[in-house]
Write an enzyme that holds these catalytic residues in place. Structure first.
Site, PDB file in Angstrom:
ATOM      1  N   SER A   3       0.778  -1.155  -0.149  1.00  0.00           N
ATOM      2  CA  SER A   3      -0.035  -0.019  -0.077  1.00  0.00           C
ATOM      3  C   SER A   3       0.802   1.298  -0.133  1.00  0.00           C
ATOM      4  O   SER A   3       0.085   2.327  -0.020  1.00  0.00           O
ATOM      5  CB  SER A   3      -1.058  -0.042   1.308  1.00  0.00           C
ATOM      6  OG  SER A   3      -1.876  -0.963   1.176  1.00  0.00           O
ATOM      7  N   TYR A  37      -4.562   5.073   5.656  1.00  0.00           N
ATOM      8  CA  TYR A  37      -3.418   4.056   6.066  1.00  0.00           C
ATOM      9  C   TYR A  37      -2.579   4.181   4.807  1.00  0.00           C
ATOM     10  O   TYR A  37      -1.545   4.244   5.438  1.00  0.00           O
ATOM     11  CB  TYR A  37      -4.522   2.888   6.078  1.00  0.00           C
ATOM     12  CG  TYR A  37      -3.436   1.572   5.798  1.00  0.00           C
ATOM     13  CD1 TYR A  37      -2.891   1.222   7.267  1.00  0.00           C
ATOM     14  CD2 TYR A  37      -3.204   0.731   4.718  1.00  0.00           C
ATOM     15  CE1 TYR A  37      -2.278  -0.133   7.474  1.00  0.00           C
ATOM     16  CE2 TYR A  37      -2.561  -0.327   4.921  1.00  0.00           C
ATOM     17  CZ  TYR A  37      -1.873  -0.688   5.957  1.00  0.00           C
ATOM     18  OH  TYR A  37      -1.341  -2.018   6.167  1.00  0.00           O
ATOM     19  N   LYS A  70       1.981   4.314   5.167  1.00  0.00           N
ATOM     20  CA  LYS A  70       2.830   3.321   4.627  1.00  0.00           C
ATOM     21  C   LYS A  70       3.771   3.852   3.610  1.00  0.00           C
ATOM     22  O   LYS A  70       5.054   3.396   3.922  1.00  0.00           O
ATOM     23  CB  LYS A  70       2.052   1.900   4.022  1.00  0.00           C
ATOM     24  CG  LYS A  70       1.076   1.155   5.199  1.00  0.00           C
ATOM     25  CD  LYS A  70       1.853   0.629   6.094  1.00  0.00           C
ATOM     26  CE  LYS A  70       1.342   0.245   7.390  1.00  0.00           C
ATOM     27  NZ  LYS A  70       2.416  -0.492   8.233  1.00  0.00           N
TER      28      LYS A  70
END
Ligand code: NAI
Ligand SMILES: C[C@H](O)[C@@H]1OC(=O)[C@H](O)[C@@H]1O
Length: 256
Positions: free
Chosen positions: A148, A159, A163
């Site tokens: 991701s 999120y 990452k």
């Protein structure tokens, strides 16, 4: 053994990928600081991991502390110093992914995700690096990022930036810490069946799609990530820094 006489800190080690990494490190001869959230469930799981690690003839110490807290890194390092006299490897693994749509993302969910996955990690990496510098014999830092970091997710808008941020942090730290012999690398897992995505993958159609996306024809298991992390932690990877290792069963390249 690849990590004989090394002390490794693993965050989020009570279950899933972190647990598998902690176990493999111990199997490879390392002493392990088992970072966990501090919840009753986390503590119970950490104690059972400590027992399993003892079975390998190694030692594990549990430390409960919220990964989002900027002081958690210092707590983990202090525990490593007190118990084992230093830190050789730091694995930043703790993370959350509460799937949610973008347009109505609650501010609290966004902030909690960034604090847990990235902000806490920044200060933990800093604490580990300062200790490694003080020891004067180098070290290895590994961030568990994600595929991701390279691709998006409509329900992961809070999120995926964390990452990508971890991946970028390792690249910059490889430059900042290279002069001290501290190597910084990233592991990018694909879809690994753990608690983080249990609900998401309960949808049979989605699960089948994610499996089809891999070229190896299966989702990953936590143990699939442990080997690559141990490799990057070990002296076998002594000239590897600033690198990112995709461990995704061929998911990323599988366009057509
Ligand atoms: N499972 C997957 O498909 C993938 C997972 N990852 C990453 O791998 C890492 C580990 O996740 P999994 O093992 O899959 O999920 P998991 O949910 O089984 O494990 C997450 C771990 O992080 C800990 N954690 C969560 N919030 C915490 C907090 N505030 N303080 C301390 N510890 C906390 C949990 O207690 C748990 O031990 C995460 O960073 C995740 O983003 C990356 C790519 C894919
Ligand atoms: C939690 C997700 O299933 C998992 O996490 C990631 O980092 C990958 O993008 C997967 O979607």
């Amino acid at each position: 053994m690849l990590l004989a006489n090394k002390t490794v800190i693993v965050t989020g080690a009570s279950r899933g990928i972190g647990r598998a990494v902690a176990l493999e490190c111990a199997r490879q001869g390392a002493r392990v600081i088992i970072g966990h959230s501090g919840s009753a469930q986390g503590r119970t799981a950490a104690f059972s991991l400590m027992e399993e690690i003892s079975g390998f003839g190694s030692h594990g110490i549990e430390v409960g502390s919220d990964a989002a807290d900027p002081d958690t890194g210092a707590r983990l390092v202090t525990a490593a110093l007190d118990a084992f006299g230093g830190v050789d490897v730091f694995v930043n693994n703790a993370g959350i992914c509460p799937f949610h749509s973008f347009l109505d993302m609650p501010r609290e969910t966004y902030l909690r995700t960034v604090d847990t996955n990235l902000n806490g990690a920044y200060f933990a990496v800093q604490a580990a690096a300062n200790q490694m510098k003080k020891q004067g014999s180098g070290g290895a830092i590994i961030a568990v990022s994600s595929i991701s970091a390279l691709v998006g997710g409509g329900m992961q808008t809070h999120y995926t930036p964390t990452k990508a941020g971890l991946h970028s942090l390792m690249q910059s730290c490889a430059i900042a810490l290279g002069p001290y012999g501290i190597r910084c690398n990233t592991v990018l897992p694909g879809t690994i069946a753990t608690d983080i995505n249990q609900e998401d993958l309960a949808d049979e159609e989605k699960r089948a799609y994610m499996i089809r996306r891999t070229t190896l024809g299966r989702l990953g298991a936590p143990e699939d990530i442990a080997g690559p992390v141990v490799f990057l932690a070990s002296d076998m990877a002594r000239y590897v820094t600033g690198a990112a290792l995709l461990v995704d069963g061929g998911m990323f390249v599988n366009l057509q």
